[in-house]
Design a protein around this motif. Structure first.
Motif, PDB file in Angstrom:
ATOM      1  N   LEU A  67       0.979  -1.210   0.002  1.00 54.87           N
ATOM      2  CA  LEU A  67       0.024  -0.162  -0.060  1.00 54.87           C
ATOM      3  C   LEU A  67       0.922   1.244   0.034  1.00 54.87           C
ATOM      4  O   LEU A  67       0.369   2.138  -0.671  1.00 54.87           O
ATOM      5  CB  LEU A  67      -0.904  -0.071   1.139  1.00 54.87           C
ATOM      6  CG  LEU A  67      -2.474  -0.480   0.897  1.00 54.87           C
ATOM      7  CD1 LEU A  67      -2.458  -1.861   0.422  1.00 54.87           C
ATOM      8  CD2 LEU A  67      -3.161  -0.393   2.226  1.00 54.87           C
ATOM      9  N   ASP A  68       1.864   1.281   0.724  1.00 56.18           N
ATOM     10  CA  ASP A  68       2.713   2.502   0.653  1.00 56.18           C
ATOM     11  C   ASP A  68       3.501   2.689  -0.623  1.00 56.18           C
ATOM     12  O   ASP A  68       3.436   3.897  -1.139  1.00 56.18           O
ATOM     13  CB  ASP A  68       4.180   2.026   1.806  1.00 56.18           C
ATOM     14  CG  ASP A  68       3.637   1.983   3.298  1.00 56.18           C
ATOM     15  OD1 ASP A  68       2.641   2.381   3.462  1.00 56.18           O
ATOM     16  OD2 ASP A  68       4.496   1.691   4.000  1.00 56.18           O
ATOM     17  N   ILE A  69       3.936   1.780  -1.391  1.00 55.67           N
ATOM     18  CA  ILE A  69       4.625   1.881  -2.711  1.00 55.67           C
ATOM     19  C   ILE A  69       3.415   2.455  -3.840  1.00 55.67           C
ATOM     20  O   ILE A  69       3.621   3.054  -4.609  1.00 55.67           O
ATOM     21  CB  ILE A  69       5.239   0.784  -3.338  1.00 55.67           C
ATOM     22  CG1 ILE A  69       6.130   1.209  -4.390  1.00 55.67           C
ATOM     23  CG2 ILE A  69       4.602  -0.395  -3.365  1.00 55.67           C
ATOM     24  CD1 ILE A  69       7.051   1.960  -4.298  1.00 55.67           C
ATOM     25  N   VAL A  70       2.382   1.736  -3.495  1.00 59.18           N
ATOM     26  CA  VAL A  70       1.174   2.106  -4.514  1.00 59.18           C
ATOM     27  C   VAL A  70       0.655   3.437  -4.353  1.00 59.18           C
ATOM     28  O   VAL A  70       0.493   4.299  -5.072  1.00 59.18           O
ATOM     29  CB  VAL A  70      -0.182   1.153  -4.164  1.00 59.18           C
ATOM     30  CG1 VAL A  70      -1.289   1.751  -4.882  1.00 59.18           C
ATOM     31  CG2 VAL A  70       0.243  -0.196  -4.738  1.00 59.18           C
ATOM     32  N   ALA A  71       0.763   4.153  -3.180  1.00 55.50           N
ATOM     33  CA  ALA A  71       0.213   5.366  -2.777  1.00 55.50           C
ATOM     34  C   ALA A  71       1.359   6.153  -3.424  1.00 55.50           C
ATOM     35  O   ALA A  71       0.868   7.458  -3.917  1.00 55.50           O
ATOM     36  CB  ALA A  71       0.210   5.442  -1.274  1.00 55.50           C
ATOM     37  N   ASP A  72       2.579   6.080  -3.436  1.00 54.48           N
ATOM     38  CA  ASP A  72       3.633   6.872  -3.841  1.00 54.48           C
ATOM     39  C   ASP A  72       3.614   6.718  -5.402  1.00 54.48           C
ATOM     40  O   ASP A  72       3.648   7.776  -6.176  1.00 54.48           O
ATOM     41  CB  ASP A  72       4.955   6.416  -3.383  1.00 54.48           C
ATOM     42  CG  ASP A  72       5.351   6.729  -1.998  1.00 54.48           C
ATOM     43  OD1 ASP A  72       4.724   7.483  -1.560  1.00 54.48           O
ATOM     44  OD2 ASP A  72       6.242   6.110  -1.599  1.00 54.48           O
ATOM     45  N   ALA A  73       3.405   5.885  -5.901  1.00 50.30           N
ATOM     46  CA  ALA A  73       3.255   5.507  -7.479  1.00 50.30           C
ATOM     47  C   ALA A  73       2.000   6.438  -7.821  1.00 50.30           C
ATOM     48  O   ALA A  73       1.790   6.816  -8.935  1.00 50.30           O
ATOM     49  CB  ALA A  73       2.732   4.052  -7.895  1.00 50.30           C
ATOM     50  N   ASP A  74       0.815   6.421  -7.133  1.00 51.02           N
ATOM     51  CA  ASP A  74      -0.312   6.924  -7.485  1.00 51.02           C
ATOM     52  C   ASP A  74      -0.112   8.499  -7.576  1.00 51.02           C
ATOM     53  O   ASP A  74      -0.691   9.216  -8.535  1.00 51.02           O
ATOM     54  CB  ASP A  74      -1.517   6.714  -6.422  1.00 51.02           C
ATOM     55  CG  ASP A  74      -2.825   7.049  -6.680  1.00 51.02           C
ATOM     56  OD1 ASP A  74      -3.516   6.455  -7.617  1.00 51.02           O
ATOM     57  OD2 ASP A  74      -3.294   8.176  -6.314  1.00 51.02           O
ATOM     58  N   ASP A  75       0.759   9.021  -6.930  1.00 48.95           N
ATOM     59  CA  ASP A  75       1.106  10.332  -6.840  1.00 48.95           C
ATOM     60  C   ASP A  75       2.103  10.920  -7.946  1.00 48.95           C
ATOM     61  O   ASP A  75       1.728  11.982  -8.550  1.00 48.95           O
ATOM     62  CB  ASP A  75       1.700  10.757  -5.744  1.00 48.95           C
ATOM     63  CG  ASP A  75       1.075  10.634  -4.170  1.00 48.95           C
ATOM     64  OD1 ASP A  75      -0.116  10.889  -4.376  1.00 48.95           O
ATOM     65  OD2 ASP A  75       1.614  10.743  -3.126  1.00 48.95           O
ATOM     66  N   LEU A  76       2.659   9.706  -8.557  1.00 51.39           N
ATOM     67  CA  LEU A  76       3.349  10.084  -9.941  1.00 51.39           C
ATOM     68  C   LEU A  76       2.473  10.146 -11.360  1.00 51.39           C
ATOM     69  O   LEU A  76       2.703  10.309 -12.256  1.00 51.39           O
ATOM     70  CB  LEU A  76       4.677   8.976  -9.908  1.00 51.39           C
ATOM     71  CG  LEU A  76       5.588   9.239  -8.929  1.00 51.39           C
ATOM     72  CD1 LEU A  76       6.761   8.052  -9.186  1.00 51.39           C
ATOM     73  CD2 LEU A  76       6.288  10.682  -8.908  1.00 51.39           C
TER      74      LEU A  76
END
Length: 288
Positions: A67-76
């Motif tokens: 979930l952490d990495i998906v949230a960061d990917a979502d921002d990009l």
């Protein structure tokens, strides 16, 4: 160099991101630079993230890291990234062959991990579940235990009203699994065969981005998705396909006149299978 924007959402239906040991967000940036807009990020196998689960709750460390990495990917991304959570079917061999579990004990642990994953779907933190059965030869006991895990995932998908992505043996006919899904209240179209070829009876195929497979899927007129299965493993740099592949294949198919097929794979099928609107999520970000 960033490629010109494509006039369509571009979804990679199945890839992995390793925020600690792999390329992580750099892979997402490559995907976006080539025109990618949306990602479905599947958690890596639990043992690849250093988790040797003893209970279902032990899988939560894997899910939370995802979930952490998906949230960061979502921002990009100009569109969205969504997590797909579950238990890799290959875990059963690790449990039985390396950790001394009996097949029924491994079955119960993996089902408990899926129970935990389903909680994330129900509370809106994840989009779909991941399960399956080994794609290699196993004993009858391991095969039966694996099918029991898979059936449990299908029941959880029905209960949580979500799609279930499957890792299975290579096949053009998985009507048995589709029938198991329907019997548990999960429409067959919401069962997704990850790493699929262009022809599949039963579940929805998530087609690996080989050019000839994509052309065949495009010409079939049937629902399909596109994926790379990017593994984000520095020890396997040439394994499977890179994160630039889906947008590159979309460009090539559009140049060949497969506009309707691209809409089917990146707008219509994601809406029907996952209940996501790739156009609205894209336009909302673009216009923000």
């Amino acid at each position: 160099m960033t490629e010109p924007d494509l006039d369509t959402p571009v979804l990679d239906d199945h890839l992995h991101l390793d925020p600690d040991n792999g390329r992580g967000l750099d892979a997402v940036r490559d995907f976006r630079r080539l025109g990618g807009t949306h990602l479905l990020v599947v958690n890596k196998p639990s043992w690849h993230l250093g988790v040797e689960a003893e209970t279902g709750d032990d899988f939560r460390a894997v899910f939370d890291r995802t979930l952490d990495i998906v949230a960061d990917a979502d921002d990009l991304l100009p569109g969205r990234a969504w997590p797909v959570l579950g238990v890799h079917p290959g875990l059963i061999s690790r449990l039985v062959d390396e950790r001394g579990f009996a097949p029924d004990e491994a079955r119960d642990l993996m089902r408990a991990g899926l129970d935990a994953a389903a909680e994330y779907v129900r509370d809106g933190r994840a989009l779909a579940l991941k399960s399956g059965r080994p794609h290699y030869d196993t004993t009858d006991a391991v095969w039966d235990a694996s099918n029991a895990v898979l059936k449990h995932a299908l029941a959880l998908g029905a209960d949580a009203d979500c799609a279930v992505q499957l890792h299975t043996e290579a096949s053009e006919d998985l009507t048995d699994i589709a029938e198991w899904a329907e019997a548990r209240g999960l429409p067959a179209r919401k069962v997704v065969k990850h790493y699929a070829g262009p022809t599949l009876a039963g579940p929805t195929p998530s087609v690996m981005c080989r050019k000839e497979w994509l052309r065949e899927a495009a010409e079939s007129g049937a629902p399909f998705l596109m994926e790379t299965d990017f593994v984000d493993d520095p020890d396997r740099p040439g394994a499977v396909m890179g994160p630039k592949t889906v947008p590159r294949r979309v460009r090539a198919l559009l140049d060949e006149g497969y506009d309707d097929a691209i809409r089917r794979a990146h707008v219509e099928t994601p809406a029907d299978v996952y209940g996501i609107d790739t156009e609205a999520t894209l336009s909302a970000r673009t216009n923000a």
